[in-house]
Design a protein around this motif. Structure first.
Motif, short mmCIF file in Angstrom:
data_model
loop_
_atom_site.label_atom_id
_atom_site.label_comp_id
_atom_site.label_asym_id
_atom_site.label_seq_id
_atom_site.Cartn_x
_atom_site.Cartn_y
_atom_site.Cartn_z
N ALA A 100 0.84 -1.20 0.00
CA ALA A 100 0.00 0.00 0.00
C ALA A 100 0.87 1.25 0.00
N CYS A 101 0.46 2.21 -0.81
CA CYS A 101 1.22 3.47 -0.94
C CYS A 101 0.29 4.64 -0.65
N THR A 102 0.72 5.51 0.24
CA THR A 102 -0.12 6.64 0.62
C THR A 102 0.46 7.96 0.12
N CYS A 103 1.44 7.89 -0.75
CA CYS A 103 2.08 9.11 -1.23
C CYS A 103 1.08 10.01 -1.98
N SER A 104 1.19 11.28 -1.75
CA SER A 104 0.37 12.22 -2.51
C SER A 104 1.12 12.58 -3.79
N VAL A 114 9.45 8.40 -11.89
CA VAL A 114 9.93 7.10 -11.38
C VAL A 114 9.60 7.05 -9.89
N TYR A 115 8.81 6.05 -9.48
CA TYR A 115 8.42 5.99 -8.07
C TYR A 115 9.64 5.66 -7.20
N PRO A 116 9.94 6.51 -6.23
CA PRO A 116 11.18 6.32 -5.45
C PRO A 116 11.07 5.30 -4.31
N GLY A 117 9.94 4.61 -4.22
CA GLY A 117 9.86 3.51 -3.24
C GLY A 117 9.61 3.96 -1.81
N LEU A 118 9.07 5.16 -1.64
CA LEU A 118 8.92 5.71 -0.29
C LEU A 118 8.14 4.81 0.66
N CYS A 119 7.12 4.11 0.14
CA CYS A 119 6.25 3.30 1.02
C CYS A 119 6.61 1.81 1.00
N ARG A 120 7.68 1.49 0.30
CA ARG A 120 8.05 0.08 0.10
C ARG A 120 8.02 -0.76 1.37
#
Ligand code: GLU
Ligand code: ZN
Length: 295
Positions: A100-104, A114-120
């Motif tokens: 699950a990713c909650t990034c705005s 390119v998604y930087p994997g913040l919620c990985r």
């Protein structure tokens, strides 16, 4: 040569009417299937109701019919396939292959898409979050029948990608892979605007144990002003009484013969000749069409 195993498909999104560019793609896909006596399926990719244009579904089907591009069997609507998509998202999530990713949108600015994997590794709950598929740090490549070798490093060029949006809608990448496999599609002929989506689809196929179809990406039509004729190009529906001349133009755009004698023929007659003479190796990697022909 016939190939009774061939299964092709056309998969329009009902966000607008078919335009000349989509006619070229539909025609190429139809010819590639019919030239070998294969099947040709039709799938409406209506996974995004907010982007749908009222009346577009019916108009697309009607245009294909009037242009003689007959399909086999019933039309599949992706809006009826949510149960299948949900099951796979659930499975990938439970296996830890998706998260699950909650990034705005704002948080993701400045990463060049390119998604930087913040919620990985955040372990967010699914509710109200987007679901992203983890991608491997690997190069994915395939040999396109027109474009040749195409490759993309999923980790560096794409990053973990969304398979279910925060609003619950399923992503194109997921739906297209599941449905092509479910419908037994062996050959995908579509516009080159989707070329750089293909490596993500190859990864999903590999992950889910599906066979890889063959690909043929039709070059995009470049207008005289340099603009590409793509989905965002809002155009009026293709006119019914223009079917024969537009089919002949589409054939020429594909590098195929379009004899002048056919000008007075019906769409079905044009297609009957064209399927006998289909030579996919004549398709150019890029095509341009004079402005007048886009009308
Ligand atoms: N629905 C997509 C589109 O209209 C095409 C998907 C596909 O052919 O894979 O661009
Ligand atoms: Zn995130």
């Amino acid at each position: 040569m016939t190939d009774p195993r061939y299964i092709g498909r056309f998969a329009p999104t009902p966000s607008g009417f078919l335009h000349f560019g989509s006619l070229v793609a539909a025609l190429a896909s139809w010819l590639d299937a019919r030239a070998v006596d294969g099947r040709w399926l039709l799938r409406m990719e209506d996974t995004d109701p907010p982007r749908e244009m009222p009346g577009a579904r019916d108009a697309i089907l009607q245009t294909l019919e009037r242009y003689g591009l007959e399909w086999d069997g019933e039309v599949v609507f992706q809006s009826q396939r949510h149960h299948a998509y949900a099951e796979v998202v659930e499975r990938l999530f439970n296996m830890g292959l998706a998260y699950a990713c909650t990034c705005s949108r704002k948080q993701l600015e400045g990463y060049d898409g390119v998604y930087p994997g913040l919620c990985r590794n955040a372990g967010h709950a699914r509710e109200g979050a987007a679901i992203r598929l983890r991608v491997p740090e690997l190069l994915y490549r395939f040999d396109d029948r027109v474009q040749g070798r195409f490759e993309q490093h999923l980790g560096r060029e794409i990053g973990d990608f969304v398979i279910q949006r925060r609003d619950g809608l399923y992503a194109y990448q997921l739906a297209v892979v599941l449905d092509d496999a479910w419908q037994g599609v062996t050959d995908i002929v579509r516009g080159a605007d989707l070329l750089d989506n293909t490596p993500r689809q190859l990864y999903l196929q590999e992950l889910l144990g599906f066979a890889q179809p063959r690909y043929l990406h039709i070059p995009l039509i470049v207008q005289p002003d340099g603009h590409k004729l793509g989905k965002s190009y809002r155009s009026p529906p293709l006119e019914v009484d223009q079917a024969t001349p537009l089919l002949l133009r589409a054939l020429r755009a594909l590098g195929q013969e379009a004899p002048l004698e056919l000008q007075g023929a019906s769409p079905a007659e044009v297609l009957a000749v064209a399927r006998q003479q289909w030579r996919p190796e004549r398709i150019a990697r890029q095509m341009s069409v004079p402005e007048v022909e886009l009308r």
